[in-house]
Motif scaffolding. Structure first.
Motif, PDB file in Angstrom:
ATOM      1  N   SER A  88      47.190  11.603  14.968  1.00 51.61           N
ATOM      2  CA  SER A  88      47.966  12.277  15.704  1.00 51.61           C
ATOM      3  C   SER A  88      49.555  12.284  15.138  1.00 51.61           C
ATOM      4  CB  SER A  88      47.960  11.567  17.042  1.00 51.61           C
ATOM      5  OG  SER A  88      48.563  10.238  17.073  1.00 51.61           O
ATOM      6  N   ASP A  89      49.853  11.427  14.328  1.00 49.84           N
ATOM      7  CA  ASP A  89      51.274  11.731  14.066  1.00 49.84           C
ATOM      8  C   ASP A  89      51.601  12.629  12.611  1.00 49.84           C
ATOM      9  OD1 ASP A  89      50.049   9.756  12.241  1.00 49.84           O
ATOM     10  OD2 ASP A  89      51.950   8.367  12.398  1.00 49.84           O
ATOM     11  N   ASP A  90      50.403  13.115  11.970  1.00 54.54           N
ATOM     12  CA  ASP A  90      50.419  13.967  10.947  1.00 54.54           C
ATOM     13  C   ASP A  90      50.775  15.292  11.390  1.00 54.54           C
ATOM     14  OD1 ASP A  90      50.043  14.909   8.593  1.00 54.54           O
ATOM     15  OD2 ASP A  90      48.095  14.233   8.406  1.00 54.54           O
ATOM     16  N   GLU A  91      51.860  15.729  10.567  1.00 51.51           N
ATOM     17  CA  GLU A  91      52.321  17.082  10.761  1.00 51.51           C
ATOM     18  C   GLU A  91      51.501  17.994  10.007  1.00 51.51           C
ATOM     19  OE1 GLU A  91      54.565  17.895  12.970  1.00 51.51           O
ATOM     20  OE2 GLU A  91      54.832  15.890  13.620  1.00 51.51           O
ATOM     21  N   LEU A  92      50.603  17.655   9.377  1.00 48.28           N
ATOM     22  CA  LEU A  92      49.615  18.514   8.434  1.00 48.28           C
ATOM     23  C   LEU A  92      50.545  19.431   7.481  1.00 48.28           C
ATOM     24  CD1 LEU A  92      47.293  19.732  11.170  1.00 48.28           C
ATOM     25  CD2 LEU A  92      46.943  18.050  10.049  1.00 48.28           C
ATOM     26  N   GLU A  93      51.591  18.675   6.705  1.00 50.64           N
ATOM     27  CA  GLU A  93      52.280  19.428   6.020  1.00 50.64           C
ATOM     28  C   GLU A  93      51.814  19.432   4.631  1.00 50.64           C
ATOM     29  OE1 GLU A  93      56.288  17.996   6.232  1.00 50.64           O
ATOM     30  OE2 GLU A  93      56.441  18.902   8.196  1.00 50.64           O
ATOM     31  N   ASN A  94      51.085  18.361   4.250  1.00 47.67           N
ATOM     32  CA  ASN A  94      50.539  18.240   2.662  1.00 47.67           C
ATOM     33  C   ASN A  94      49.075  17.726   2.492  1.00 47.67           C
ATOM     34  OD1 ASN A  94      50.769  15.546   3.417  1.00 47.67           O
ATOM     35  ND2 ASN A  94      52.545  15.337   2.026  1.00 47.67           N
ATOM     36  N   ASN A  95      48.586  17.581   3.640  1.00 45.84           N
ATOM     37  CA  ASN A  95      46.997  17.326   3.836  1.00 45.84           C
ATOM     38  C   ASN A  95      46.553  15.845   3.197  1.00 45.84           C
ATOM     39  OD1 ASN A  95      46.811  19.952   4.632  1.00 45.84           O
ATOM     40  ND2 ASN A  95      45.848  20.624   2.604  1.00 45.84           N
ATOM     41  N   THR A  96      47.688  14.786   3.274  1.00 40.99           N
ATOM     42  CA  THR A  96      47.384  13.585   2.469  1.00 40.99           C
ATOM     43  C   THR A  96      46.747  12.680   3.255  1.00 40.99           C
ATOM     44  OG1 THR A  96      49.544  12.808   2.984  1.00 40.99           O
ATOM     45  CG2 THR A  96      49.318  13.730   0.912  1.00 40.99           C
ATOM     46  N   ARG A  97      46.810  12.925   4.546  1.00 40.35           N
ATOM     47  CA  ARG A  97      46.304  11.984   5.664  1.00 40.35           C
ATOM     48  C   ARG A  97      44.950  12.376   6.317  1.00 40.35           C
ATOM     49  NH1 ARG A  97      50.671  10.122   9.432  1.00 40.35           N
ATOM     50  NH2 ARG A  97      49.123   8.385   9.994  1.00 40.35           N
ATOM     51  N   ILE A  98      44.379  13.580   5.719  1.00 39.72           N
ATOM     52  CA  ILE A  98      43.300  14.141   6.521  1.00 39.72           C
ATOM     53  C   ILE A  98      42.037  13.659   5.861  1.00 39.72           C
ATOM     54  CG2 ILE A  98      41.864  16.283   6.678  1.00 39.72           C
ATOM     55  CD1 ILE A  98      44.451  17.838   6.698  1.00 39.72           C
ATOM     56  N   ARG A  99      41.170  13.295   6.796  1.00 40.88           N
ATOM     57  CA  ARG A  99      39.788  12.560   6.107  1.00 40.88           C
ATOM     58  C   ARG A  99      38.454  13.275   6.781  1.00 40.88           C
ATOM     59  NH1 ARG A  99      43.348  10.615   3.649  1.00 40.88           N
ATOM     60  NH2 ARG A  99      44.104   8.549   3.478  1.00 40.88           N
ATOM     61  N   ALA A 100      37.569  13.282   5.793  1.00 36.58           N
ATOM     62  CA  ALA A 100      36.159  13.764   6.302  1.00 36.58           C
ATOM     63  C   ALA A 100      35.356  12.586   6.408  1.00 36.58           C
ATOM     64  CB  ALA A 100      35.877  14.647   5.246  1.00 36.58           C
ATOM     65  N   PHE A 101      34.728  12.571   7.695  1.00 39.40           N
ATOM     66  CA  PHE A 101      33.790  11.462   7.998  1.00 39.40           C
ATOM     67  C   PHE A 101      32.180  11.892   8.184  1.00 39.40           C
ATOM     68  CE2 PHE A 101      37.901   9.923   9.353  1.00 39.40           C
ATOM     69  CZ  PHE A 101      37.768   8.433   8.712  1.00 39.40           C
ATOM     70  N   MET A 102      31.231  11.308   7.768  1.00 40.83           N
ATOM     71  CA  MET A 102      29.963  11.728   8.074  1.00 40.83           C
ATOM     72  C   MET A 102      29.558  11.164   9.179  1.00 40.83           C
ATOM     73  SD  MET A 102      27.130  12.782   6.842  1.00 40.83           S
ATOM     74  CE  MET A 102      27.035  12.712   5.027  1.00 40.83           C
ATOM     75  N   ILE A 103      28.786  11.717  10.335  1.00 42.28           N
ATOM     76  CA  ILE A 103      28.430  11.453  11.367  1.00 42.28           C
ATOM     77  C   ILE A 103      26.972  11.846  11.449  1.00 42.28           C
ATOM     78  CG2 ILE A 103      28.754  11.415  13.993  1.00 42.28           C
ATOM     79  CD1 ILE A 103      31.429  12.274  13.559  1.00 42.28           C
ATOM     80  N   LYS A 104      26.126  10.766  11.587  1.00 42.12           N
ATOM     81  CA  LYS A 104      24.842  10.653  11.394  1.00 42.12           C
ATOM     82  C   LYS A 104      24.169  11.156  12.674  1.00 42.12           C
ATOM     83  CE  LYS A 104      23.931   8.116   7.173  1.00 42.12           C
ATOM     84  NZ  LYS A 104      23.635   9.301   6.367  1.00 42.12           N
ATOM     85  N   GLN A 105      22.983  11.800  12.679  1.00 41.90           N
ATOM     86  CA  GLN A 105      22.329  12.041  14.013  1.00 41.90           C
ATOM     87  C   GLN A 105      22.126  10.921  14.742  1.00 41.90           C
ATOM     88  OE1 GLN A 105      18.502  14.453  13.164  1.00 41.90           O
ATOM     89  NE2 GLN A 105      17.950  13.983  15.395  1.00 41.90           N
ATOM     90  N   GLY A 106      22.464  11.164  16.107  1.00 45.92           N
ATOM     91  CA  GLY A 106      22.525  10.079  16.925  1.00 45.92           C
ATOM     92  C   GLY A 106      24.036   9.134  17.149  1.00 45.92           C
ATOM     93  N   GLN A 107      24.831   9.207  16.121  1.00 44.05           N
ATOM     94  CA  GLN A 107      25.979   8.386  16.039  1.00 44.05           C
ATOM     95  C   GLN A 107      27.031   9.508  17.026  1.00 44.05           C
ATOM     96  OE1 GLN A 107      26.954   8.075  12.053  1.00 44.05           O
ATOM     97  NE2 GLN A 107      26.967   5.921  12.326  1.00 44.05           N
ATOM     98  N   ALA A 108      27.878   8.540  17.587  1.00 46.69           N
ATOM     99  CA  ALA A 108      28.959   9.130  18.273  1.00 46.69           C
ATOM    100  C   ALA A 108      30.226   8.601  18.222  1.00 46.69           C
ATOM    101  CB  ALA A 108      28.441   8.703  19.850  1.00 46.69           C
ATOM    102  N   ILE A 109      31.189   9.275  18.170  1.00 46.73           N
ATOM    103  CA  ILE A 109      32.772   8.985  18.022  1.00 46.73           C
ATOM    104  C   ILE A 109      33.555   9.149  19.372  1.00 46.73           C
ATOM    105  CG2 ILE A 109      32.644   9.084  15.516  1.00 46.73           C
ATOM    106  CD1 ILE A 109      34.324  11.833  15.844  1.00 46.73           C
ATOM    107  N   VAL A 110      34.525   8.749  19.502  1.00 46.27           N
ATOM    108  CA  VAL A 110      35.575   8.959  20.221  1.00 46.27           C
ATOM    109  C   VAL A 110      36.882   8.885  19.845  1.00 46.27           C
ATOM    110  CG1 VAL A 110      36.859   8.137  22.577  1.00 46.27           C
ATOM    111  CG2 VAL A 110      34.259   7.340  22.108  1.00 46.27           C
TER     112      VAL A 110
END
Length: 155
Positions: A88-110
């Motif tokens: 939430s505190d990332d200003e998205l200026e240089n993409n250094t804190r962006i992550r990609a996560f695999m969420i498998k079928q049946g998994q849930a995130i909040v």
């Protein structure tokens, strides 16, 4: 960008994982048991659910969105998905804190309120669906976008 496995430690700054890993079997003396799997989800007295249909497409992200007033629950219903997120505190200026996560079928995130994210990408070459839960009218009144200065392409 590499896709990470969904793990509590690496996902903690974005939110919580709802998992069956910590849920014991039903006690033999009971007809059912209820187990809290996440505390402190910021929703509201009125919430809405919907099914998000995610088309298979090139894995390129040019903008992200967030919601100031609501957590967001995502459940991968009929296939594995990849979600791009930034704290939430990332200003998205240089993409250094962006992550990609695999969420498998049946998994849930909040996701925590204000977590930057983008529409999930199907892992396989077919469309998939995700259950979404957040505060009522979030899509109409609490949808904030920001363009990335440099697009991100997933491996």
């Amino acid at each position: 960008m590499k896709i990470q496995t969904l793990e509590k430690k690496t996902f903690a700054e974005f939110g919580e994982i709802l998992s069956m890993d910590d849920v014991p079997s039903v006690d033999t003396a009971n007809e059912f048991d209820f187990h809290d799997t996440a505390q402190g989800i910021k929703l509201a007295s009125r919430c809405c659910t919907g099914v998000l249909s995610c088309r298979h497409r090139p894995r390129k992200v040019v903008k992200m969105e967030r919601h100031h007033e609501s957590s967001e629950v995502i459940v991968a219903l009929d296939g594995d998905i990849v979600m791009m997120m930034a704290p939430s505190d990332d200003e998205l200026e240089n993409n250094t804190r962006i992550r990609a996560f695999m969420i498998k079928q049946g998994q849930a995130i909040v996701m925590k309120p204000n977590t930057w994210h983008w529409i999930p990408f199907p892992v396989d070459k077919h469309d998939v669906h995700a259950l979404v839960l957040f505060k009522d009218e979030t899509g109409a009144n609490d949808l904030h976008f920001r363009d990335l200065t440099v697009p991100i392409v997933l491996d």
